[in-house]
Design an enzyme around this catalytic site. Structure first.
Site, PDB file in Angstrom:
ATOM      1  CB  CYS A 101      -1.060   0.063   1.138  1.00  0.00           C
ATOM      2  SG  CYS A 101      -1.756   1.423   1.354  1.00  0.00           S
ATOM      3  CG  HIS A 143      -5.574  -2.436  -1.520  1.00  0.00           C
ATOM      4  ND1 HIS A 143      -4.678  -2.958  -0.694  1.00  0.00           N
ATOM      5  CD2 HIS A 143      -5.384  -1.268  -1.307  1.00  0.00           C
ATOM      6  CE1 HIS A 143      -3.807  -1.991  -0.272  1.00  0.00           C
ATOM      7  NE2 HIS A 143      -4.321  -0.953  -0.652  1.00  0.00           N
ATOM      8  CD  GLU A 144      -7.019   1.432  -4.018  1.00  0.00           C
ATOM      9  OE1 GLU A 144      -6.817   2.292  -3.426  1.00  0.00           O
ATOM     10  OE2 GLU A 144      -5.808   0.697  -4.308  1.00  0.00           O
ATOM     11  CG  HIS A 147      -7.527   2.664   1.017  1.00  0.00           C
ATOM     12  ND1 HIS A 147      -6.518   2.986   1.987  1.00  0.00           N
ATOM     13  CD2 HIS A 147      -6.482   2.045   0.210  1.00  0.00           C
ATOM     14  CE1 HIS A 147      -5.173   2.486   1.943  1.00  0.00           C
ATOM     15  NE2 HIS A 147      -5.377   2.004   0.601  1.00  0.00           N
TER      16      HIS A 147
HETATM   17 NI    NI Z   1      -3.525   1.044  -0.351  1.00  0.00          NI
END
Ligand code: NI
Length: 183
Positions: A101, A143-144, A147
């Site tokens: 990341c 993953h995004e 976030h």
């Molecule tokens: Ni990331």
């Protein structure tokens, strides 16, 4: 314009981001912001970026993975920018792979992710879309979307002992290559 990327510890990385409302995507400045997110992702050689990684409290993500001549077998998918993305359904089947990341520089860890997903989102101009994604692309989506919900990949690691510094990873890869050559 490249933007500075905030690192883990920045409070905005741990909060759920605000939805992108009509007034935002109709503002001509918003397209410029998305463009800056893309430039920031390219500049950092990332495969994805969420708005809160540049300190902006909005549910916006960009992702792209370019096919590389150096790694012909590497996964690739085109440049995409979404607002208000959400996972509608996810496969039971999980894949485990390495993740890193831009907000946790220098490290990698093994993370299980759903092998495929159905995602609903809007384009930066507000038009709606629904997509099925799988493999590495589905991993980057998860993953995004994590976030903008205030999560980072280390929260998803079942075994923190797999956390590795990139320098050690390179060293191990080089040692493995030497071993193959000497055979
Ligand atoms: Ni990331």
């Amino acid at each position: 314009m490249k933007l500075p990327i905030v690192k883990i510890g920045f409070p905005g990385l741990r909060r759920s981001c605000k939805p992108v409302e009509e007034a935002v995507w109709k503002n001509p400045k918003f397209a410029g912001f998305i463009k800056s997110m893309v430039q920031t992702m390219y500049g950092a050689q990332g495969v994805g970026l969420a708005a809160n990684q540049v300190g902006v409290d909005l549910r916006a993500i960009v992702l792209e993975c370019r096919a590389s001549k150096r790694y012909p077998g590497s996964p690739h998918f085109p440049l995409q920018a979404y607002v208000n993305p959400r996972v509608v359904s996810a496969s039971k089947k999980m894949d485990v792979d390495w993740e890193g990341c831009l907000s946790i520089p220098g490290y990698r860890g093994l993370v299980p992710r759903h092998q495929s997903l159905v995602v609903e989102a809007q384009r930066p101009d507000g038009t709606k879309l629904r997509r099925r994604v799988s493999g590495f692309e589905a991993r980057v989506f998860q993953h995004e979307i994590d976030h903008i919900n205030g999560f980072v990949y280390i929260d998803r690691m079942p075994d923190m002992k797999t956390l590795m510094h990139e320098g050690e990873m390179t060293r191990l890869a080089q040692a493995a290559q030497k071993k193959t050559k000497s055979r």
